[in-house]
Design an enzyme around this catalytic site. Structure first.
Site, PDB file in Angstrom:
ATOM      1  N   LYS A 149       0.945  -0.967   0.145  1.00 17.45           N
ATOM      2  CA  LYS A 149       0.190  -0.085   0.021  1.00 17.45           C
ATOM      3  C   LYS A 149       1.049   1.197   0.029  1.00 17.45           C
ATOM      4  O   LYS A 149       2.070   1.171   0.379  1.00 17.45           O
ATOM      5  CB  LYS A 149      -0.943   0.292   1.158  1.00 17.45           C
ATOM      6  CG  LYS A 149      -0.130   0.248   2.373  1.00 17.45           C
ATOM      7  CD  LYS A 149      -1.384  -0.026   3.692  1.00 17.45           C
ATOM      8  CE  LYS A 149      -0.313  -0.158   5.085  1.00 17.45           C
ATOM      9  NZ  LYS A 149      -1.317  -0.037   6.015  1.00 17.45           N
ATOM     10  N   LYS A 164      -4.192   0.789  -2.177  1.00 24.90           N
ATOM     11  CA  LYS A 164      -3.791  -0.405  -1.841  1.00 24.90           C
ATOM     12  C   LYS A 164      -3.717  -1.499  -2.666  1.00 24.90           C
ATOM     13  O   LYS A 164      -4.610  -1.207  -4.190  1.00 24.90           O
ATOM     14  CB  LYS A 164      -4.983  -0.972  -0.647  1.00 24.90           C
ATOM     15  CG  LYS A 164      -5.066  -0.636   0.538  1.00 24.90           C
ATOM     16  CD  LYS A 164      -5.623  -1.442   1.787  1.00 24.90           C
ATOM     17  CE  LYS A 164      -5.564  -0.798   2.987  1.00 24.90           C
ATOM     18  NZ  LYS A 164      -6.143  -1.569   4.089  1.00 24.90           N
ATOM     19  N   ASP A 171      10.660   9.713 -13.455  1.00 21.57           N
ATOM     20  CA  ASP A 171      10.599   9.319 -12.129  1.00 21.57           C
ATOM     21  C   ASP A 171      11.377   7.784 -12.253  1.00 21.57           C
ATOM     22  O   ASP A 171      10.849   7.059 -11.521  1.00 21.57           O
ATOM     23  CB  ASP A 171       9.395   9.223 -11.702  1.00 21.57           C
ATOM     24  CG  ASP A 171       9.542   8.990  -9.863  1.00 21.57           C
ATOM     25  OD1 ASP A 171      10.538   9.511  -9.681  1.00 21.57           O
ATOM     26  OD2 ASP A 171       8.474   8.898  -9.297  1.00 21.57           O
ATOM     27  N   LEU A 185      15.163   2.705  -8.741  1.00 22.49           N
ATOM     28  CA  LEU A 185      14.781   1.457  -8.632  1.00 22.49           C
ATOM     29  C   LEU A 185      13.550   1.005  -8.101  1.00 22.49           C
ATOM     30  O   LEU A 185      13.047  -0.171  -8.632  1.00 22.49           O
ATOM     31  CB  LEU A 185      15.840   1.149  -7.333  1.00 22.49           C
ATOM     32  CG  LEU A 185      17.396   1.360  -7.634  1.00 22.49           C
ATOM     33  CD1 LEU A 185      18.224   0.811  -6.527  1.00 22.49           C
ATOM     34  CD2 LEU A 185      17.670   0.608  -8.907  1.00 22.49           C
TER      35      LEU A 185
END
EC number: 2.7.11.21
Length: 603
Positions: free
Chosen positions: A61, A66, A176, A179
């Site tokens: 979440k 969620k 953006d 990783l």
């Protein structure tokens, strides 16, 4: 009607929607801005197509979403479902941003971009149906492994570049790349996700002015607000490459202001052990002047990619320990595996990549590194226990759940014949190992043929059941005895696992040490994992210092993973709290023992 118009009435969550194997880079377990007004339905229904999705296990979440595994009720195909409550999405700019994210993402289809399958809404929620990336993201890989071997870095970077080339050809700037937004499927293929900050270039030469991105990866021209374009993604890939090879981001500091200052000044250093060819490419991508950087389409022609070995596939084991590149790439296939091929002589020698190439970092965990992991775990457990997590007016244990931290390996079965031979065990991938009383270790992989032998001094060798030296005949016979016993008495018979490409590079974590008390057996794996199996109620703890997380398997065999820092914040039940106190004592015992290379004496 175009995609943006179709999505126009949708409320938009911020760009940091959920995580846990789905696009979005919010921290799983972060506090939710407000309580959910309605309960998420068990069955999600697309009102347009009437397609139904059955909600499955929780994935993670973020601040507004969620994420769950969901399956198509008809086809049984499994997806990731990102579910955003409308009660938290009331502002007009949020609606616009979500429309833009959906418009961009649904227009994309590429092997290295997270698949966009569907979106719909009901009166309470917005539902986005995405490709499920079961192996989470490069962020979890980074936490477990820190610096990768150079062939691994090439493998991941090549796929990132291919995905980004596709975006740029379609006039999309991701803005953006980091990783946490680079997801991994079951085959360890990279999938670029989270298009919450992405933008479309409308005309040639357009420069965007919005200040956006993530501190460690943000380009200097974004900070200066002078206008930016495709070059920001190349800068981010430079930061990613540095992080994969060095083990930490190039400009990272504990202070945001200082990080931004370093980015503006281009203040970073490349460690001497990094291959000069790799260092050169990093420097090209991390140039302050965006026009001086290579374009995304030029990157794969760099010597770093053209002259270095790139594995076709990587094994799942490399999510937690380095793979083996012990033989030249031309013979990297199972059929050419030499009997007793020595990978690594001594615990501190680096893993060779291929002839004539120097490779960092150190392949195997040194004793110092393993003790460091135990020290970290002791500190983490001390901290959570000091907070008295079960003594709260309001315990919200579910808020501490973080499935992204689920362990890669744990011991699923064990049998103790240490009075004669040693301890036999099975890992969750069905591989079987024995820690012999002479401190050597032998592991049979789940293909039923490949063997990994670890001598007392840490030398690792690879051989097969069908081709091995006579000196190991007795140990292989004993290993088969352990395996057969566990199959008959402890395990359900499993189907044979078909070997996959990349498995020839696999290295498994092994049992480093163990001991028994009246209450439990404590197992310490070479990848840092500490497992405690309690005898009375068959509950288990699997502790990972690298993820700072604990997995608790209760009497009902429910499997839940929590971040220790969030248990400290939200509290937990008395049953888990008492086991965490016990775990701290056991980790202290592991750490204080000088004979941690084999079995410890139980107190």
């Amino acid at each position: 009607m175009n995609a943006a118009a179709k999505a126009g009435k949708l409320a938009r969550a911020p760009a940091d929607l959920g995580k846990g194997g789905v696009p979005g880079d919010a921290v799983p377990g972060a506090p939710v801005a407000a309580p959910l007004a309605k309960e998420i339905p068990e069955v999600l229904v697309d009102p347009r197509s009437r397609r139904q999705y059955v909600r499955g296990r929780f994935l993670g979440k973020g601040g507004f979403a969620k994420c769950f595994e969901i399956s198509d009720a008809d086809t049984k195909e499994v997806f990731a479902g990102k579910i955003v409550p409308k009660s938290l999405l009331l502002k007009p700019h949020q609606k616009e941003k979500m429309s833009m994210e959906i418009s961009i993402h649904r227009s994309l289809a590429h092997q290295h971009v997270v698949g966009f399958h569907d979106f719909f809404e009901d009166s309470d929620f917005v539902f986005v149906v995405l490709e499920l990336c079961r192996r989470r993201s490069l962020l979890e890989l980074h936490k477990r492994r820190k610096a990768l071997t150079e062939p691994e870095a090439r493998y991941y970077l090549r796929q990132i570049v291919l995905g980004c080339q596709y975006l740029h050809r379609n006039q999309v700037i991701h803005r953006d790349l980091k990783l946490g937004n680079l997801f991994l499927n079951e085959d360890l293929e990279v999938k670029i996700g989270d298009f919450g900050l992405a933008t479309k270039v409308e005309y040639e030469g357009e420069r965007k002015k919005t200040l956006c991105g993530t501190p460690n990866y943000i380009a200097p021209e974004v900070l200066s607000k002078k206008g930016h374009s495709f070059e920001v993604d190349v800068w981010s890939i430079g930061c990613i490459m540095y992080t994969l090879l060095v083990g930490k981001p190039p400009f990272e500091t504990s202070c945001l202001k200082e990080t931004y200052l370093r980015i503006k000044k281009n203040e970073y250093s490349i460690p001497k052990h990094i291959n000069p060819v790799a260092a050169s490419l990093i420097q090209k991508m991390l140039q302050t002047d965006p026009t001086a950087r290579p374009t995304i389409h030029e990157l794969l022609n760099d010597e770093f990619f053209t002259s270095g070995y790139i594995p076709a596939r990587l094994p799942i084991t490399c999510l937690t320990i380095p793979p083996r590149f012990s033989i030249a790439p031309s013979s990297l296939d199972p059929s050419s595996r030499k009997p007793l091929k020595v990978l690594n002589k001594g615990v501190e020698n680096p893993l060779p990549d291929r002839p004539r190439e120097k490779e960092e970092p150190v392949v195997r965990e040194t004793n110092e590194a393993i003790e460091c992991h135990l020290s970290d775990l002791l500190q983490q457990l001390t901290s959570v226990n000091a907070s008295k997590p079960s003594e709260r007016g309001l315990v919200r244990q579910e808020e501490a759940e973080d499935p992204a931290c689920i362990p890669i390996f744990w011991v699923s079965k064990w049998v103790d014949y240490s009075d004669k031979y040693g301890l036999g065990y099975q890992l969750c991938d069905n591989s079987v190992g024995v820690l012999f009383n002479d401190s050597t270790r032998l592991i049979l992989y789940n293909d039923g043929d490949s063997l990994q032998y670890i001598e007392r001094d840490g030398t690792e060798s690879y051989l097969t059941v069908s081709s091995h030296p006579n000196s190991l005949m007795k140990k292989i016979t004993l290993l088969n005895y352990f395996r057969n016993y566990m199959s008959e008495h402890l395990l359900k018979a499993g189907a044979n696992i078909t070997p996959r490409e990349g498995d020839e590079l696999a290295r498994l974590p092994y049992l480093r040490t163990w001991f028994r008390t009246r209450s439990a057996i404590i197992l310490h794996l070479s990848n840092g994992t500490v497992q405690i199996n309690f005898f009375q109620d068959h509950t288990k703890l699997i502790l990972c210092p690298l993820m700072a997380a604990v997995t608790y398997i209760n009497e009902k065999r429910d499997f839940q993973t929590y971040r220790l820092s969030l248990l400290e914040e939200y509290g937990c039940c008395k049953e888990l709290a008492s086991r965490l106190r016990y775990a701290r004592t056991m980790v202290d015992k592991l750490l204080s023992s000088r004979s941690a290379s084999n079995r410890l004496k139980a107190s």
